[in-house]
Design a protein around this motif. Structure first.
Motif, mmCIF file in Angstrom:
data_model
loop_
_atom_site.group_PDB
_atom_site.id
_atom_site.type_symbol
_atom_site.label_atom_id
_atom_site.label_comp_id
_atom_site.label_asym_id
_atom_site.label_seq_id
_atom_site.Cartn_x
_atom_site.Cartn_y
_atom_site.Cartn_z
ATOM 1 N N LYS A 34 -31.544 23.993 15.323
ATOM 2 C CA LYS A 34 -32.185 23.552 15.645
ATOM 3 C C LYS A 34 -32.453 22.257 15.978
ATOM 4 O O LYS A 34 -33.345 22.043 17.177
ATOM 5 N N GLU A 35 -32.542 21.336 15.502
ATOM 6 C CA GLU A 35 -32.754 19.744 15.301
ATOM 7 C C GLU A 35 -30.734 18.686 16.470
ATOM 8 O O GLU A 35 -31.937 17.494 16.233
ATOM 9 N N GLY A 36 -30.477 19.439 15.994
ATOM 10 C CA GLY A 36 -29.444 18.403 16.892
ATOM 11 C C GLY A 36 -29.461 17.939 15.275
ATOM 12 O O GLY A 36 -29.149 18.206 14.121
ATOM 13 N N TYR A 37 -28.427 16.260 15.550
ATOM 14 C CA TYR A 37 -28.082 15.751 14.647
ATOM 15 C C TYR A 37 -30.061 14.473 14.701
ATOM 16 O O TYR A 37 -28.589 13.518 14.445
ATOM 17 N N SER A 38 -30.251 14.976 14.510
ATOM 18 C CA SER A 38 -31.230 13.686 13.658
ATOM 19 C C SER A 38 -30.930 13.310 12.898
ATOM 20 O O SER A 38 -30.357 13.744 11.698
ATOM 21 N N GLU A 39 -32.353 12.022 12.554
ATOM 22 C CA GLU A 39 -32.003 11.005 10.911
ATOM 23 C C GLU A 39 -32.288 12.168 9.878
ATOM 24 O O GLU A 39 -31.390 12.516 8.576
ATOM 25 N N LYS A 40 -32.918 13.247 10.106
ATOM 26 C CA LYS A 40 -33.344 14.253 8.969
ATOM 27 C C LYS A 40 -32.394 14.832 8.623
ATOM 28 O O LYS A 40 -32.154 14.940 7.163
ATOM 29 N N VAL A 41 -31.840 15.675 8.977
ATOM 30 C CA VAL A 41 -30.658 16.488 9.857
ATOM 31 C C VAL A 41 -29.075 15.719 8.864
ATOM 32 O O VAL A 41 -28.249 16.224 8.128
ATOM 33 N N LYS A 42 -28.679 14.512 9.582
ATOM 34 C CA LYS A 42 -27.867 13.501 8.503
ATOM 35 C C LYS A 42 -28.384 13.495 7.504
ATOM 36 O O LYS A 42 -27.385 13.252 6.289
ATOM 37 N N GLY A 43 -29.614 13.586 6.785
ATOM 38 C CA GLY A 43 -29.946 12.853 5.839
ATOM 39 C C GLY A 43 -30.300 13.638 4.099
ATOM 40 O O GLY A 43 -29.087 13.931 3.167
ATOM 41 N N ILE A 44 -29.672 15.422 5.103
ATOM 42 C CA ILE A 44 -29.723 16.685 4.395
ATOM 43 C C ILE A 44 -28.656 16.846 4.175
ATOM 44 O O ILE A 44 -28.054 17.044 3.229
ATOM 45 N N ARG A 45 -27.282 16.139 5.390
ATOM 46 C CA ARG A 45 -25.715 16.819 4.991
ATOM 47 C C ARG A 45 -25.951 16.202 4.225
ATOM 48 O O ARG A 45 -24.632 16.201 3.315
ATOM 49 N N TRP A 46 -25.969 14.694 4.044
ATOM 50 C CA TRP A 46 -25.204 13.371 3.055
ATOM 51 C C TRP A 46 -25.843 14.224 0.840
ATOM 52 O O TRP A 46 -25.282 14.495 0.750
ATOM 53 N N MET A 47 -27.391 14.479 1.400
ATOM 54 C CA MET A 47 -27.335 15.425 0.221
ATOM 55 C C MET A 47 -26.604 16.687 -0.412
ATOM 56 O O MET A 47 -26.638 16.639 -1.037
ATOM 57 N N LEU A 48 -26.387 16.952 1.070
ATOM 58 C CA LEU A 48 -25.997 18.545 0.346
ATOM 59 C C LEU A 48 -23.683 17.679 0.103
ATOM 60 O O LEU A 48 -23.228 18.861 -0.849
ATOM 61 N N GLU A 49 -23.365 17.067 0.413
ATOM 62 C CA GLU A 49 -22.312 16.237 0.374
ATOM 63 C C GLU A 49 -22.333 16.009 -1.262
ATOM 64 O O GLU A 49 -21.384 15.611 -2.071
#
Length: 77
Positions: A34-49
């Motif tokens: 939905k949002e691509g690789y926005s800063e929010k999405v990158k932050g969520i990815r980091w937290m998931l890792e």
């Protein structure tokens, strides 16, 4: 090697840990579409890792406190 040793000892436990992260990962993939690789999405990815490390490799430690609840809050923000 440590990871494989743990898996051999209790695969059912690993399955339970996987089931904790899978719904969050599915939500992440939907958000990324939905949002691509926005800063929010990158932050969520980091937290998931980080969450994955906290579940499967506790001895490594995480950069910040993390839990399923904290990751879910990031999705809601």
């Amino acid at each position: 090697i440590k990871r494989l040793d743990k898996l051999a000892g209790d695969a059912h436990k690993d399955r339970g840990l996987f089931l904790q992260i899978q719904p969050l990962w599915d939500d992440y993939k939907k958000l990324r579409k939905k949002e691509g690789y926005s800063e929010k999405v990158k932050g969520i990815r980091w937290m998931l890792e980080e969450f994955r490390v906290s579940l499967f490799a506790q001895e490594l430690g995480t950069a910040c406190p993390v839990s399923a609840k904290r990751v879910a809050k990031l999705f809601a923000a």
